[in-house]
Write an enzyme that holds these catalytic residues in place. Structure first.
Site, PDB file in Angstrom:
ATOM      1  N   ASP A  49       5.879  -4.937   6.305  1.00 11.23           N
ATOM      2  CA  ASP A  49       6.630  -6.158   6.632  1.00 11.23           C
ATOM      3  C   ASP A  49       6.764  -7.123   5.449  1.00 11.23           C
ATOM      4  O   ASP A  49       7.788  -7.796   5.309  1.00 11.23           O
ATOM      5  CB  ASP A  49       6.107  -6.863   7.897  1.00 11.23           C
ATOM      6  CG  ASP A  49       4.599  -7.018   7.930  1.00 11.23           C
ATOM      7  OD1 ASP A  49       3.933  -6.663   6.932  1.00 11.23           O
ATOM      8  OD2 ASP A  49       4.086  -7.512   8.949  1.00 11.23           O
ATOM      9  N   THR A  97       4.240   2.868   5.533  1.00 11.39           N
ATOM     10  CA  THR A  97       2.837   2.450   5.650  1.00 11.39           C
ATOM     11  C   THR A  97       2.114   3.443   6.557  1.00 11.39           C
ATOM     12  O   THR A  97       2.679   3.883   7.563  1.00 11.39           O
ATOM     13  CB  THR A  97       2.690   1.023   6.224  1.00 11.39           C
ATOM     14  OG1 THR A  97       1.334   0.857   6.689  1.00 11.39           O
ATOM     15  CG2 THR A  97       3.616   0.708   7.366  1.00 11.39           C
ATOM     16  N   ARG A 122      -5.731  -1.337   9.240  1.00 14.52           N
ATOM     17  CA  ARG A 122      -5.728  -2.806   9.233  1.00 14.52           C
ATOM     18  C   ARG A 122      -5.938  -3.327  10.662  1.00 14.52           C
ATOM     19  O   ARG A 122      -6.937  -2.980  11.268  1.00 14.52           O
ATOM     20  CB  ARG A 122      -4.412  -3.326   8.657  1.00 14.52           C
ATOM     21  CG  ARG A 122      -4.561  -4.569   7.805  1.00 14.52           C
ATOM     22  CD  ARG A 122      -3.209  -5.001   7.286  1.00 14.52           C
ATOM     23  NE  ARG A 122      -2.777  -4.241   6.150  1.00 14.52           N
ATOM     24  CZ  ARG A 122      -2.937  -4.625   4.892  1.00 14.52           C
ATOM     25  NH1 ARG A 122      -3.535  -5.762   4.620  1.00 14.52           N
ATOM     26  NH2 ARG A 122      -2.486  -3.902   3.901  1.00 14.52           N
ATOM     27  N   ASP A 157       2.487   0.200  12.008  1.00 15.48           N
ATOM     28  CA  ASP A 157       2.350  -1.115  12.640  1.00 15.48           C
ATOM     29  C   ASP A 157       3.645  -1.925  12.629  1.00 15.48           C
ATOM     30  O   ASP A 157       3.626  -3.144  12.733  1.00 15.48           O
ATOM     31  CB  ASP A 157       1.230  -1.912  11.939  1.00 15.48           C
ATOM     32  CG  ASP A 157       1.525  -2.165  10.455  1.00 15.48           C
ATOM     33  OD1 ASP A 157       2.469  -1.552   9.917  1.00 15.48           O
ATOM     34  OD2 ASP A 157       0.823  -2.982   9.839  1.00 15.48           O
ATOM     35  N   ASP A 183      -0.111   2.738   8.495  1.00 10.41           N
ATOM     36  CA  ASP A 183      -0.632   2.040   9.673  1.00 10.41           C
ATOM     37  C   ASP A 183       0.220   2.209  10.939  1.00 10.41           C
ATOM     38  O   ASP A 183      -0.265   1.995  12.040  1.00 10.41           O
ATOM     39  CB  ASP A 183      -0.770   0.532   9.378  1.00 10.41           C
ATOM     40  CG  ASP A 183      -1.710   0.245   8.225  1.00 10.41           C
ATOM     41  OD1 ASP A 183      -2.517   1.131   7.887  1.00 10.41           O
ATOM     42  OD2 ASP A 183      -1.633  -0.866   7.663  1.00 10.41           O
ATOM     43  N   GLY A 197       0.828  -1.211   0.000  1.00 10.52           N
ATOM     44  CA  GLY A 197       0.000   0.000   0.000  1.00 10.52           C
ATOM     45  C   GLY A 197       0.860   1.257   0.000  1.00 10.52           C
ATOM     46  O   GLY A 197       1.834   1.329   0.746  1.00 10.52           O
ATOM     47  N   ARG A 253       1.442  -5.585  -5.197  1.00  8.53           N
ATOM     48  CA  ARG A 253       1.796  -6.746  -4.382  1.00  8.53           C
ATOM     49  C   ARG A 253       2.038  -7.881  -5.385  1.00  8.53           C
ATOM     50  O   ARG A 253       1.173  -8.158  -6.203  1.00  8.53           O
ATOM     51  CB  ARG A 253       0.668  -7.087  -3.402  1.00  8.53           C
ATOM     52  CG  ARG A 253       0.415  -5.956  -2.408  1.00  8.53           C
ATOM     53  CD  ARG A 253      -0.627  -6.304  -1.352  1.00  8.53           C
ATOM     54  NE  ARG A 253      -0.593  -5.325  -0.264  1.00  8.53           N
ATOM     55  CZ  ARG A 253      -1.416  -4.272  -0.160  1.00  8.53           C
ATOM     56  NH1 ARG A 253      -2.355  -4.089  -1.070  1.00  8.53           N
ATOM     57  NH2 ARG A 253      -1.314  -3.421   0.837  1.00  8.53           N
TER      58      ARG A 253
HETATM   59  O1  F6P Z   1      -1.543  -1.058   5.021  1.00  6.00           O
HETATM   60  C1  F6P Z   1      -2.027   0.150   4.553  1.00  6.00           C
HETATM   61  C2  F6P Z   1      -3.497   0.048   4.239  1.00  6.00           C
HETATM   62  O2  F6P Z   1      -3.951   1.301   3.771  1.00  6.00           O
HETATM   63  C3  F6P Z   1      -4.376  -0.432   5.406  1.00  6.00           C
HETATM   64  O3  F6P Z   1      -4.669   0.597   6.323  1.00  6.00           O
HETATM   65  C4  F6P Z   1      -5.560  -0.982   4.669  1.00  6.00           C
HETATM   66  O4  F6P Z   1      -6.228  -1.971   5.409  1.00  6.00           O
HETATM   67  C5  F6P Z   1      -4.932  -1.592   3.441  1.00  6.00           C
HETATM   68  O5  F6P Z   1      -3.700  -0.920   3.232  1.00  6.00           O
HETATM   69  C6  F6P Z   1      -5.751  -1.501   2.186  1.00  6.00           C
HETATM   70  O6  F6P Z   1      -5.060  -2.160   1.174  1.00  6.00           O
HETATM   71  P1  F6P Z   1      -5.398  -2.052  -0.385  1.00  6.00           P
HETATM   72  O7  F6P Z   1      -4.755  -0.806  -0.907  1.00  6.00           O
HETATM   73  O8  F6P Z   1      -4.814  -3.258  -0.981  1.00  6.00           O
HETATM   74  O9  F6P Z   1      -6.896  -1.967  -0.496  1.00  6.00           O
END
Ligand code: F6P
Length: 366
Positions: A107, A129, A175, A133, A131, A15, A76
């Site tokens: 991670d 990120t 998340r 986290d 988050d 992300g 990803r």
């Molecule tokens: O890890 C960053 C994040 O924005 C989280 O807060 C969220 O749950 C996730 O990515 C969403 O991922 P995607 O962009 O794949 O929808």
């Protein structure tokens, strides 16, 4: 300082988060100043596997620092996790003359960097990120901007909630990590919050909101992290919004602040930290370091082994196996445990602060 590193490949993976561009820029500028070439890898590890590269010179990173997202794009990539995918990535590195990689992400991104390091490419991870986290780091690139964007949106809701005497249940990103939610809820003066790390009871939340309303409060914000789920898997945010609408006479709206909080112009804190981390990554590579992630701890920008960082993540989640534990010294295990406890303490402390200033607990002095 002379360095054996000739060419750094840089990528962003997973992300996106505001500040990634500042890190890319810092890596490029610092490396060029040290006579090291830099090549951008498009779409994270996918670009490494598919050979999608762009030469990065000083000009290529001009006017990127204040822009959100990643101008190298992100993805990803499952193929990179296969032996065939890794071989393609290594062949492409050899073709390009890439002897080191800086990978910005969470991670999963660090695991990829560690795999590259095992195959002889020097690899450094930067924590990117929204988050926040990553347990070994007090800060991740993107967090400050994301909290500010979340708070700006909450402030917009607050005024209309007050006018119309409404409650807004707001689901926030993060998340399984409640850091973003805790900070945003405190900074926006939310009436109630819920995060996955701290036990919650939907019934208690509903009665607390009713109590607060009974004190005469009109507008209220109830901020819930997306990772909060009931035992049957239902999202707490959706459950609460439904119950407020059906079981109370409090007019309720439901809002989801999702990908919009990944944008926003990077804050000063963001771009300064992202730049410091980018410079540190190049310095580490010049010293021959590899398989490290750059972190912020007590205000210092410093390296930590990726192996250690990932194991600490697992210890925090309770999934570190005895077999893995055996690969660390007792001192290392103690440090991991300390970092996990420190994170729990931070969460508990912030949660307590939010409760201490909650409207419901205020008694006006006569
Ligand atoms: O890890 C960053 C994040 O924005 C989280 O807060 C969220 O749950 C996730 O990515 C969403 O991922 P995607 O962009 O794949 O929808």
């Amino acid at each position: 300082m002379s360095s054996k590193v000739r060419k750094i490949g840089i990528l962003t993976s997973g992300g996106d988060s505001p500040g990634m561009n500042a890190s890319i820029r810092a890596v490029v500028r610092k490396a060029l100043n040290e006579n090291i070439k830099v090549v951008g890898i498009y779409e994270g590890y996918k670009g490494l596997v598919e050979g999608n590269f762009v030469k990065l010179d000083t000009k290529a990173v001009t006017n990127k620092i204040n822009v959100s997202g990643s101008f190298l794009y992100s993805s990803r990539c499952k193929e990179f996790e296969t032996p065939e995918g890794m071989q393609k990535a290594l062949d492409n590195c050899a073709d390009q003359g890439i002897d080191a990689v800086v990978a910005i992400g969470g991670d999963g991104t660090f695991s990829g960097a560690e795999d590259l390091a095992k195959h002889g490419i020097l690899a450094i991870g930067l924590p990117g990120t929204i988050d926040n986290d990553i347990i070994v780091s007090d800060y991740t690139i993107g967090f400050d901007t994301a909290i500010n964007t979340t708070v700006n949106n909450l402030n917009c809701l607050r005024s209309t909630c007050e006018t119309h005497s409404r409650l807004s249940v707001v689901e926030t990103m993060g998340r399984h990590c409640g850091m973003l939610t805790l900070h945003a809820a405190i900074a926006s003066g939310a009436a109630i919050l819920a995060v996955p790390e701290i036990p919650f009871s939907p019934d208690d939340i509903i009665s607390k909101v009713k109590e607060i309303r009974a004190t005469g409060k009109r507008g209220m914000l109830c901020v819930v992290c997306e990772g909060c789920r009931l035992e049957d898997g239902t999202k707490l945010s959706e459950h609460l919004a439904y119950r407020f609408k059906t079981e109370t006479n409090i007019e309720t709206t439901f809002e989801k602040f999702s990908h919009v909080v990944r944008g926003g112009q990077p804050t000063v804190r963001e771009n300064v930290t992202a730049s410091q981390m980018g410079v540190k990554a190049v310095e580490l590579l010049m010293n021959g370091a590899s398989s490290m992630v750059v972190v912020e701890r007590n205000g210092n920008i410093q390296p930590v082994e990726i192996h250690f960082a990932l194991a600490t993540q697992r210890m925090y989640k309770g999934t570190l196996t005895d077999e893995e534990k055996a690969t660390f010294t007792q001192d290392q295990l103690d440090e991991m445990a300390y970092l996990c406890q420190r994170r729990h303490d931070t969460m508990d402390y912030l949660y307590q602060v939010s409760r201490d200033i909650c409207h419901q607990h205020l008694t006006d002095l006569k």
